[in-house]
Design an enzyme around this catalytic site. Structure first.
Site, PDB file in Angstrom:
ATOM      1  N   LYS A   1       0.797  -1.201  -0.392  1.00  0.00           N
ATOM      2  CA  LYS A   1      -0.045   0.469  -0.253  1.00  0.00           C
ATOM      3  C   LYS A   1       1.339   1.101   0.340  1.00  0.00           C
ATOM      4  O   LYS A   1       2.201   1.664   0.109  1.00  0.00           O
ATOM      5  CB  LYS A   1      -1.367   0.437   1.211  1.00  0.00           C
ATOM      6  CG  LYS A   1      -0.671  -0.075   2.618  1.00  0.00           C
ATOM      7  CD  LYS A   1       0.054   1.139   3.057  1.00  0.00           C
ATOM      8  CE  LYS A   1       1.332   0.980   4.617  1.00  0.00           C
ATOM      9  NZ  LYS A   1       1.667   2.688   5.062  1.00  0.00           N
TER      10      LYS A   1
ATOM     11  N   GLY B   1       7.345   1.605   4.994  1.00  0.00           N
ATOM     12  CA  GLY B   1       6.557   1.622   4.885  1.00  0.00           C
ATOM     13  C   GLY B   1       5.376   1.251   4.110  1.00  0.00           C
ATOM     14  O   GLY B   1       4.553   2.481   3.665  1.00  0.00           O
TER      15      GLY B   1
ATOM     16  N   GLY C   1       3.491  -1.661   4.435  1.00  0.00           N
ATOM     17  CA  GLY C   1       2.317  -2.611   5.238  1.00  0.00           C
ATOM     18  C   GLY C   1       2.936  -4.043   4.272  1.00  0.00           C
ATOM     19  O   GLY C   1       1.765  -4.426   4.350  1.00  0.00           O
ATOM     20  N   GLY C   2       3.954  -4.509   4.346  1.00  0.00           N
ATOM     21  CA  GLY C   2       3.930  -5.727   3.751  1.00  0.00           C
ATOM     22  C   GLY C   2       3.906  -6.907   4.436  1.00  0.00           C
ATOM     23  O   GLY C   2       3.406  -7.662   4.216  1.00  0.00           O
TER      24      GLY C   2
ATOM     25  N   ASP D   1      -2.310  -1.319  10.800  1.00  0.00           N
ATOM     26  CA  ASP D   1      -1.680  -1.834   8.869  1.00  0.00           C
ATOM     27  C   ASP D   1      -3.330  -3.213   8.303  1.00  0.00           C
ATOM     28  O   ASP D   1      -3.558  -2.928   7.731  1.00  0.00           O
ATOM     29  CB  ASP D   1      -1.395  -1.409   8.014  1.00  0.00           C
ATOM     30  CG  ASP D   1      -0.837  -0.343   8.411  1.00  0.00           C
ATOM     31  OD1 ASP D   1      -1.152   0.759   8.361  1.00  0.00           O
ATOM     32  OD2 ASP D   1       0.696   0.074   8.143  1.00  0.00           O
TER      33      ASP D   1
END
Length: 286
Positions: free
Chosen positions: A11, A101, A103-104, A139
């Site tokens: 994302k 940053g 979101g993996g 997240d």
């Protein structure tokens, strides 16, 4: 044994405001989050017998023990659903950079959580999945829905929005990462943060108005980090020297993205040459 092949996408954040802090130290947020097609792959082998989770991965620096987010999801799902755990092996092929940053990890966790729930005939509702996931990764609620959203609270309040931007994206991840925990610690360094106009960003996304989107983007985490992280300062300076592109940090960084609307492959080629010590990805919105 049954085998399932799943995609676990990244994302980006387009605007990120910190609006408060809870007593437990969690920060309240207001931001947009949009899924992109840069993705990891999960190959899941499921046995019909009771057993445990085994995790394998292509990255040596990713733990495969109980600290892995997949294990946390597995353990919590079977605890909450009150089902006996079954034997599962997951091979995680990572492509989404770590500490970027993007979101993996949360995406991996959400995809696995949705898979477990679907496999067990959707024993948990969407609200129950979000409640379970938010305590493991901030997240994860977003990735459970995995659609363009305005995200508030600590990440659990989701409002689906329209994204009609007709653009591609380049994401550039430098050789260093940023710890999300460390990024939030730096918030104390900004007294009067620059706030993104989330309403205008949403209007721009809906109406395919890139200029409106870009001029209203701010990221409070980036603003704080640029006061303390010299490596990020130098990287941002190098990005600012690229003509005709505006780069924005996603989440807590260290990855930056820019919107591409023309000469896309030529620009990607030039960026890969110029940032040859970085990971450079051409992406589209999912």
């Amino acid at each position: 044994m049954k085998i399932y092949n799943l995609q676990s996408n990244a994302k980006i954040n387009i605007g990120l405001n910190i609006t408060g802090v809870l007593e437990n130290g969690y920060h309240l947020l207001d931001m947009t989050m949009l899924p992109v097609d840069l993705a990891d792959k999960l190959t899941i082998k499921v046995s019909d017998k009771f057993g445990k989770l085994k995790i394998k991965t292509n990255k040596k620096d990713i733990p495969v023990d109980e600290s892995n987010i997949l294990y946390k999801i597995y353990k919590k799902f079977y605890e909450v659903s009150n089902i006996m755990p079954i034997e599962i092996e997951v091979y995680l092929e990572k492509k989404i950079p770590h500490q970027a940053g993007l979101g993996g990890g949360s995406s991996n966790g959400a995809v696995f959580l949705n898979f477990l729930n679907n496999y067990h005939n959707n024993i948990l509702t969407s609200d129950e999945l979000i409640e379970l996931g938010k305590n493991i990764g901030a997240d994860i609620p977003f990735f459970i829905l995995n659609k363009a959203c305005r995200v508030r609270g600590i990440g659990e309040k989701l409002l689906e929005i329209q994204n009609n931007l007709n653009v591609s994206l380049v994401i550039i991840k430098p050789s260093f990462g940023v710890s999300t925990v460390d990024a939030y610690k730096e918030i104390k360094n900004i007294k009067n943060p620059k706030m993104a106009n989330i309403n205008e960003i949403i209007n721009g996304l809906k109406n395919n108005d890139l200029e409106l989107v870009e001029k209203n983007i701010e990221n409070n985490l980036e603003e704080a980090l640029l006061k303390s992280d010299e490596k990020l300062v130098q990287f941002k300076k190098k990005l600012s020297e690229v003509k005709d592109l505006k780069f924005f940090m996603s989440g807590s960084g260290s990855a930056y993205y820019a919107f591409l609307i023309k000469d896309i492959h030529e620009q990607i080629s030039n960026l890969k040459y110029r940032f040859n010590d970085c990971e450079v990805f051409l992406c589209n919105f999912k």
